[in-house]
Motif scaffolding. Sequence first.
Motif, PDB file in Angstrom:
ATOM      1  N   ALA A 210       0.870  -1.164   0.081  1.00  0.00           N
ATOM      2  CA  ALA A 210      -0.089   0.065  -0.035  1.00  0.00           C
ATOM      3  C   ALA A 210       0.892   1.188  -0.020  1.00  0.00           C
ATOM      4  CB  ALA A 210      -0.851   0.024   1.380  1.00  0.00           C
ATOM      5  N   LEU A 211       0.271   2.423  -0.493  1.00  0.00           N
ATOM      6  CA  LEU A 211       0.999   3.594  -0.592  1.00  0.00           C
ATOM      7  C   LEU A 211       1.735   4.039   0.798  1.00  0.00           C
ATOM      8  CD1 LEU A 211       2.298   5.858  -2.303  1.00  0.00           C
ATOM      9  CD2 LEU A 211       0.111   7.081  -1.920  1.00  0.00           C
ATOM     10  N   GLU A 212       1.030   3.849   2.002  1.00  0.00           N
ATOM     11  CA  GLU A 212       1.477   4.180   3.200  1.00  0.00           C
ATOM     12  C   GLU A 212       2.731   3.247   3.677  1.00  0.00           C
ATOM     13  OE1 GLU A 212      -1.992   3.467   2.850  1.00  0.00           O
ATOM     14  OE2 GLU A 212      -2.384   5.771   2.372  1.00  0.00           O
ATOM     15  N   GLU A 213       2.736   2.000   3.277  1.00  0.00           N
ATOM     16  CA  GLU A 213       3.566   0.834   3.555  1.00  0.00           C
ATOM     17  C   GLU A 213       4.829   1.296   2.831  1.00  0.00           C
ATOM     18  OE1 GLU A 213       0.841  -2.982   4.379  1.00  0.00           O
ATOM     19  OE2 GLU A 213       1.754  -2.604   2.448  1.00  0.00           O
ATOM     20  N   ALA A 214       4.668   1.771   1.429  1.00  0.00           N
ATOM     21  CA  ALA A 214       6.048   2.159   0.697  1.00  0.00           C
ATOM     22  C   ALA A 214       6.612   3.221   1.286  1.00  0.00           C
ATOM     23  CB  ALA A 214       5.531   2.414  -0.595  1.00  0.00           C
ATOM     24  N   ILE A 215       5.814   4.197   1.788  1.00  0.00           N
ATOM     25  CA  ILE A 215       6.351   5.523   2.335  1.00  0.00           C
ATOM     26  C   ILE A 215       7.153   5.190   3.611  1.00  0.00           C
ATOM     27  CG2 ILE A 215       5.758   7.635   3.504  1.00  0.00           C
ATOM     28  CD1 ILE A 215       3.371   7.838   1.197  1.00  0.00           C
ATOM     29  N   VAL A 216       6.435   4.315   4.379  1.00  0.00           N
ATOM     30  CA  VAL A 216       7.108   4.068   5.826  1.00  0.00           C
ATOM     31  C   VAL A 216       8.484   3.252   5.563  1.00  0.00           C
ATOM     32  CG1 VAL A 216       7.056   2.587   7.819  1.00  0.00           C
ATOM     33  CG2 VAL A 216       4.939   4.146   7.182  1.00  0.00           C
ATOM     34  N   ALA A 217       8.462   2.382   4.394  1.00  0.00           N
ATOM     35  CA  ALA A 217       9.680   1.675   4.152  1.00  0.00           C
ATOM     36  C   ALA A 217      10.488   2.818   3.668  1.00  0.00           C
ATOM     37  CB  ALA A 217       9.287   0.520   2.957  1.00  0.00           C
ATOM     38  N   ALA A 218      10.340   3.689   2.899  1.00  0.00           N
ATOM     39  CA  ALA A 218      11.266   4.636   2.375  1.00  0.00           C
ATOM     40  C   ALA A 218      11.966   5.526   3.528  1.00  0.00           C
ATOM     41  CB  ALA A 218      10.666   5.477   1.187  1.00  0.00           C
ATOM     42  N   GLN A 219      11.001   5.787   4.454  1.00  0.00           N
ATOM     43  CA  GLN A 219      11.498   6.473   5.433  1.00  0.00           C
ATOM     44  C   GLN A 219      12.489   5.951   6.301  1.00  0.00           C
ATOM     45  OE1 GLN A 219       7.695   7.706   7.175  1.00  0.00           O
ATOM     46  NE2 GLN A 219       7.495   9.670   6.209  1.00  0.00           N
ATOM     47  N   GLY A 220      12.389   4.673   6.513  1.00  0.00           N
ATOM     48  CA  GLY A 220      13.252   3.826   7.140  1.00  0.00           C
ATOM     49  C   GLY A 220      14.509   3.633   6.381  1.00  0.00           C
ATOM     50  N   LEU A 221      14.717   3.778   5.145  1.00  0.00           N
ATOM     51  CA  LEU A 221      15.862   3.877   4.582  1.00  0.00           C
ATOM     52  C   LEU A 221      16.638   4.837   4.456  1.00  0.00           C
ATOM     53  CD1 LEU A 221      14.578   1.347   1.482  1.00  0.00           C
ATOM     54  CD2 LEU A 221      16.099   0.711   3.488  1.00  0.00           C
ATOM     55  N   THR A 222      15.874   5.984   4.385  1.00  0.00           N
ATOM     56  CA  THR A 222      16.727   7.322   4.069  1.00  0.00           C
ATOM     57  C   THR A 222      15.916   8.561   4.605  1.00  0.00           C
ATOM     58  OG1 THR A 222      17.779   8.967   2.674  1.00  0.00           O
ATOM     59  CG2 THR A 222      15.601   7.783   1.800  1.00  0.00           C
ATOM     60  N   ASP A 223      16.628   9.771   5.262  1.00  0.00           N
ATOM     61  CA  ASP A 223      15.858  10.755   5.792  1.00  0.00           C
ATOM     62  C   ASP A 223      15.732  11.745   4.630  1.00  0.00           C
ATOM     63  OD1 ASP A 223      16.037   9.765   8.180  1.00  0.00           O
ATOM     64  OD2 ASP A 223      18.143  10.620   8.559  1.00  0.00           O
ATOM     65  N   ASP A 224      16.320  11.602   3.507  1.00  0.00           N
ATOM     66  CA  ASP A 224      16.119  12.479   2.325  1.00  0.00           C
ATOM     67  C   ASP A 224      14.900  12.171   1.807  1.00  0.00           C
ATOM     68  OD1 ASP A 224      16.838  14.591   0.342  1.00  0.00           O
ATOM     69  OD2 ASP A 224      17.385  12.994  -1.061  1.00  0.00           O
ATOM     70  N   VAL A 225      13.970  13.503   1.909  1.00  0.00           N
ATOM     71  CA  VAL A 225      12.727  13.401   1.296  1.00  0.00           C
ATOM     72  C   VAL A 225      12.336  13.086  -0.213  1.00  0.00           C
ATOM     73  CG1 VAL A 225      10.522  14.438   0.888  1.00  0.00           C
ATOM     74  CG2 VAL A 225      11.684  15.078   2.711  1.00  0.00           C
ATOM     75  N   GLU A 226      13.681  13.806  -0.944  1.00  0.00           N
ATOM     76  CA  GLU A 226      13.565  13.184  -2.708  1.00  0.00           C
ATOM     77  C   GLU A 226      13.789  11.653  -2.981  1.00  0.00           C
ATOM     78  OE1 GLU A 226      12.498  15.130  -5.227  1.00  0.00           O
ATOM     79  OE2 GLU A 226      11.866  16.536  -3.500  1.00  0.00           O
ATOM     80  N   SER A 227      14.671  11.175  -1.870  1.00  0.00           N
ATOM     81  CA  SER A 227      15.069   9.749  -2.066  1.00  0.00           C
ATOM     82  C   SER A 227      13.889   8.868  -1.661  1.00  0.00           C
ATOM     83  CB  SER A 227      16.411   9.472  -1.208  1.00  0.00           C
ATOM     84  OG  SER A 227      17.166  10.143  -1.910  1.00  0.00           O
ATOM     85  N   GLN A 228      13.154   9.546  -0.631  1.00  0.00           N
ATOM     86  CA  GLN A 228      11.878   8.726  -0.101  1.00  0.00           C
ATOM     87  C   GLN A 228      10.997   8.763  -1.417  1.00  0.00           C
ATOM     88  OE1 GLN A 228      10.472  10.676   3.469  1.00  0.00           O
ATOM     89  NE2 GLN A 228      12.296  10.227   4.503  1.00  0.00           N
ATOM     90  N   ILE A 229      10.880   9.892  -2.096  1.00  0.00           N
ATOM     91  CA  ILE A 229       9.814   9.768  -3.191  1.00  0.00           C
ATOM     92  C   ILE A 229      10.231   8.764  -4.354  1.00  0.00           C
ATOM     93  CG2 ILE A 229       8.876  11.225  -4.986  1.00  0.00           C
ATOM     94  CD1 ILE A 229       9.065  13.501  -3.016  1.00  0.00           C
ATOM     95  N   GLU A 230      11.548   8.848  -4.546  1.00  0.00           N
ATOM     96  CA  GLU A 230      12.065   7.864  -5.478  1.00  0.00           C
ATOM     97  C   GLU A 230      11.767   6.559  -5.111  1.00  0.00           C
ATOM     98  OE1 GLU A 230      16.048   6.898  -7.789  1.00  0.00           O
ATOM     99  OE2 GLU A 230      15.978   8.663  -6.676  1.00  0.00           O
ATOM    100  N   ILE A 231      12.205   6.177  -3.914  1.00  0.00           N
ATOM    101  CA  ILE A 231      11.826   4.637  -3.365  1.00  0.00           C
ATOM    102  C   ILE A 231      10.442   4.169  -3.533  1.00  0.00           C
ATOM    103  CG2 ILE A 231      12.443   3.168  -1.327  1.00  0.00           C
ATOM    104  CD1 ILE A 231      14.823   5.020  -0.750  1.00  0.00           C
ATOM    105  N   ALA A 232       9.584   5.084  -2.871  1.00  0.00           N
ATOM    106  CA  ALA A 232       8.282   4.846  -2.682  1.00  0.00           C
ATOM    107  C   ALA A 232       7.713   4.552  -3.881  1.00  0.00           C
ATOM    108  CB  ALA A 232       7.557   5.777  -1.868  1.00  0.00           C
ATOM    109  N   ALA A 233       8.156   5.533  -5.082  1.00  0.00           N
ATOM    110  CA  ALA A 233       7.428   5.341  -6.401  1.00  0.00           C
ATOM    111  C   ALA A 233       7.808   4.032  -7.007  1.00  0.00           C
ATOM    112  CB  ALA A 233       7.972   6.566  -7.323  1.00  0.00           C
TER     113      ALA A 233
END
Length: 103
Positions: A22-45
């Motif tokens: 789910a989108l929320e799960e992908a965002i939480v996973a991305a937040q766990g991998l990096t603190d950079d917001v742009e990288s979080q966007i890329e990972i979640a996408a």
Amino acid sequence: MLAKKKSSGTQNRRVTRIDPPALEEAIVAAQGLTDDVESQIEIAAQLMGMSEDEVRPAVLKAAVPPPVRRPVHLADRYSMTERNEGPKVVVVERKRPRLVMPR
């Protein structure tokens, strides 16, 4: 009449279902991998298989603001100078249960 036996291949067949997160799960996973917001966007996408433009609003909404550091005042500090005992040491040992051998 004899009943037909099913072959063992059809009984042991397992079906694995793979669902995208789910989108929320992908965002939480991305937040766990990096603190950079742009990288979080890329990972979640990439996890969702969506474009970065579709994911960006949700990631920005879920972004954690950096903690606000407040100045430390002398009243906030405390020390325990009365104790001259040194550090306390706690030892925890595990005792195995006693085994009784049958005779």
